[in-house]
Enzyme design. Structure first.
Site, short mmCIF file in Angstrom:
data_model
loop_
_atom_site.label_atom_id
_atom_site.label_comp_id
_atom_site.label_asym_id
_atom_site.label_seq_id
_atom_site.Cartn_x
_atom_site.Cartn_y
_atom_site.Cartn_z
NE ARG A 147 7.83 -2.01 4.17
CZ ARG A 147 6.98 -2.08 3.15
NH1 ARG A 147 7.19 -1.35 2.07
NH2 ARG A 147 5.95 -2.89 3.18
CE1 TYR A 159 1.95 -1.73 0.82
CE2 TYR A 159 3.04 -0.60 2.64
CZ TYR A 159 3.10 -1.25 1.42
OH TYR A 159 4.30 -1.43 0.82
CG ASP A 210 5.71 2.06 1.94
OD1 ASP A 210 5.25 3.19 1.70
OD2 ASP A 210 5.83 1.18 1.06
CG HIS A 212 1.53 1.84 0.03
ND1 HIS A 212 0.51 1.39 -0.76
CD2 HIS A 212 2.65 1.26 -0.48
CE1 HIS A 212 0.98 0.58 -1.69
NE2 HIS A 212 2.28 0.49 -1.54
CD GLU A 236 8.75 3.03 0.61
OE1 GLU A 236 9.58 2.50 1.40
OE2 GLU A 236 8.17 2.38 -0.26
CD GLU A 262 6.40 2.04 -3.86
OE1 GLU A 262 7.29 1.70 -3.08
OE2 GLU A 262 5.26 1.55 -3.83
NE ARG A 283 11.84 3.00 -1.36
CZ ARG A 283 11.02 2.09 -1.89
NH1 ARG A 283 9.90 2.46 -2.47
NH2 ARG A 283 11.31 0.82 -1.83
CD GLU A 339 10.91 -2.60 -1.14
OE1 GLU A 339 9.94 -2.79 -0.41
OE2 GLU A 339 10.83 -1.99 -2.23
CD1 TRP A 402 -4.23 -1.02 -0.59
CD2 TRP A 402 -2.57 -1.04 -2.08
NE1 TRP A 402 -3.42 -2.10 -0.29
CE2 TRP A 402 -2.39 -2.13 -1.18
CE3 TRP A 402 -1.62 -0.83 -3.10
CZ2 TRP A 402 -1.32 -3.02 -1.29
CZ3 TRP A 402 -0.57 -1.71 -3.21
CH2 TRP A 402 -0.41 -2.80 -2.31
C1 GCO Z 1 7.26 -1.24 -1.53
C2 GCO Z 1 6.01 -1.03 -2.30
C3 GCO Z 1 5.34 -2.26 -2.79
C4 GCO Z 1 4.18 -1.88 -3.69
C5 GCO Z 1 4.10 -2.84 -4.83
C6 GCO Z 1 2.98 -2.52 -5.79
O1 GCO Z 1 7.68 -0.31 -0.87
O2 GCO Z 1 7.80 -2.33 -1.62
O3 GCO Z 1 5.21 -0.07 -1.70
O4 GCO Z 1 5.00 -3.14 -1.77
O5 GCO Z 1 2.99 -1.87 -2.98
O6 GCO Z 1 5.33 -2.83 -5.49
O7 GCO Z 1 3.06 -3.32 -6.91
MG MG Z 2 6.60 1.44 -1.00
#
Ligand code: GCO
Ligand code: MG
Length: 402
Positions: A147, A159, A210, A212, A236, A262, A283, A339, A402
């Site tokens: 990633r 991020y 990602d 996010h 992602e 996630e 995920r 991951e 975020w």
């Molecule tokens: C990822 C996630 C994490 C989250 C975290 C929040 O893809 O690994 O986005 O980095 O930000 O799990 O608690």
């Molecule tokens: Mg993520």
């Protein structure tokens, strides 16, 4: 066999983890992860005050019935706190069942479908030079999938970019810190990063990214289209996923595969995305999705619709969750990627485990049950410390995901 006790253990060997340990009258024990990053004590209380009293005297072999008892029996369904608590019980019961049978949990799930679990690591950097060094480092370690997260010129903190490259920890302060975001700068910059990485490392390495949850569907469509020449395995969380039909817009415009889930906690969060084939990878993971029992149901639904697993494996999921995820990963027919963010040595010492990394794969090990435990004496040395994830604002001060 009967459950005679259950302990909820909160420990902070560098970051907070909540663990449930179930104890039976025959001395067999099982563990389950219940960690919900930034809201840990809510799950601790839910378990200690409202679930543990219901477990005493129950037959640990009745995994499905216990799941239904805790889910339907609460009347209030779903939500991350409830589902993390149910997950912890469910995971611990699978662990016990495996130990009683003398079999690793993956054998109870139908046995191995593959020899190892392909994992992806996180290469990141503020600058292109830093990123190239990090991708090369993961390839040297044997990773087949990486990633890539990049700093964005003009944005002070982005991020996924961290100072410590091996042990990324975003929950970094006792109160939330604030970061800044510009979609325009991000969209203008990211394609050049992947152009360079693809050019440097060739076509074989699988690349992921990602987002996010930061874009709108049409912005995500633009990103996906601009990344098509670089053949990503997935982007992602391109958008916040509360509105599944929004993914139709992304799909209409790009062939870049989409991964999400996630922050989901039940099959109902994912059902429309899966049934309409609006995503390629789901995920969700064991701890936030009601445990092995419920996640298996999600993956089975996904298998019917050409959607593969891509379980979340950030550091805020404990080694107990990672072990459970690996047993599912190795057993299901539609595994995609796992991951893998490494835990610190302190965390690994609190949670002794059989799973191990070798040449781009994680292996769950062959111990009966999940092959993971919590060293309670070691855990007691690390008391809970409040820690929050950051919040994010646009340059004009507007709150943004975020
Ligand atoms: C990822 C996630 C994490 C989250 C975290 C929040 O893809 O690994 O986005 O980095 O930000 O799990 O608690
Ligand atoms: Mg993520």
């Amino acid at each position: 066999m009967k459950i005679v006790d259950a302990r909820v253990i909160v420990t902070c060997p560098g970051r907070n983890f909540v663990t449930l340990k179930i104890i039976t009258d025959e001395g067999v024990t099982g563990v389950g992860d219940a960690t919900l990053n930034g809201r840990e004590l809510a799950v601790e209380s839910y378990l200690r005050d409202h679930v543990v009293p219901l477990l005493i005297g129950r037959d640990p072999a009745r995994i499905e019935d216990t799941w239904q008892y805790l889910y339907q029996g609460a009347y209030w369904r779903r939500g991350p706190v409830t589902m993390s608590a149910i997950a912890a019980v469910d995971t611990a019961l699978w662990d016990i069942k495996g130990k009683v049978a003398g079999l690793p949990v993956y054998d109870l799930l139908g046995g191995r479908s593959r020899t190892g679990v392909t994992v992806y690591g996180h290469a990141n950097g503020e600058t292109m030079d830093e990123i190239l060094v990090e991708v090369a480092r993961y390839l040297d370690l044997g990773y087949r999938a990486v990633r890539v997260q990049s700093g964005v010129p003009g944005i002070p903190r982005t991020y996924g970019v961290s100072a410590d490259k091996m042990f990324y920890e975003p929950a970094d302060a006792a109160l939330p810190t604030e970061t800044t975001w510009s979609t325009e700068r991000y969209l203008a910059h990211v394609p050049s990063v992947f152009a360079r990485v693809r050019d440097e490392f060739g076509p074989d390495v699988r690349l992921l990214h990602d987002v996010h949850h930061r874009l709108t569907p049409i912005e995500a469509a633009r990103l996906g289209r601009s990344l098509e020449p670089y053949g990503l395995t997935w982007i992602e969380d391109p958008v916040p996923a509360e509105l599944p039909e929004g993914f139709r817009i992304i799909r209409q415009h790009t062939t870049t595969p989409i991964a999400t889930g996630e922050v989901f906690n039940t099959i109902w969060d994912a059902a429309q995305l899966i049934r309409e084939q609006l995503i390629d990878y789901i995920r969700m993971t064991v701890v936030h999705s009601g445990g092995i029992t419920h996640l298996r149901r999600v993956f089975d639904l996904a298998a019917l619709h050409h959607v593969r697993s891509g379980s979340h494996g950030a550091t805020d999921l404990s080694p107990v969750c990672m072990a459970a995820a690996l047993h599912l990963d190795i057993a299901i027919p539609n595994f995609g990627l796992q991951e893998y963010m490494r835990h610190t040595p302190e965390t690994d010492a609190v949670f002794p485990h059989e799973y191990h990394y070798e040449d781009g794969y994680l292996h769950p090990g062959d111990a009966p049950g999940l092959g993971v435990d919590i060293d309670e004496a070691a855990a007691a040395r690390y008391p809970y410390a409040p820690a929050y994830l950051p919040v994010n604002r646009l340059t004009d001060g507007t709150l943004h995901p975020w």
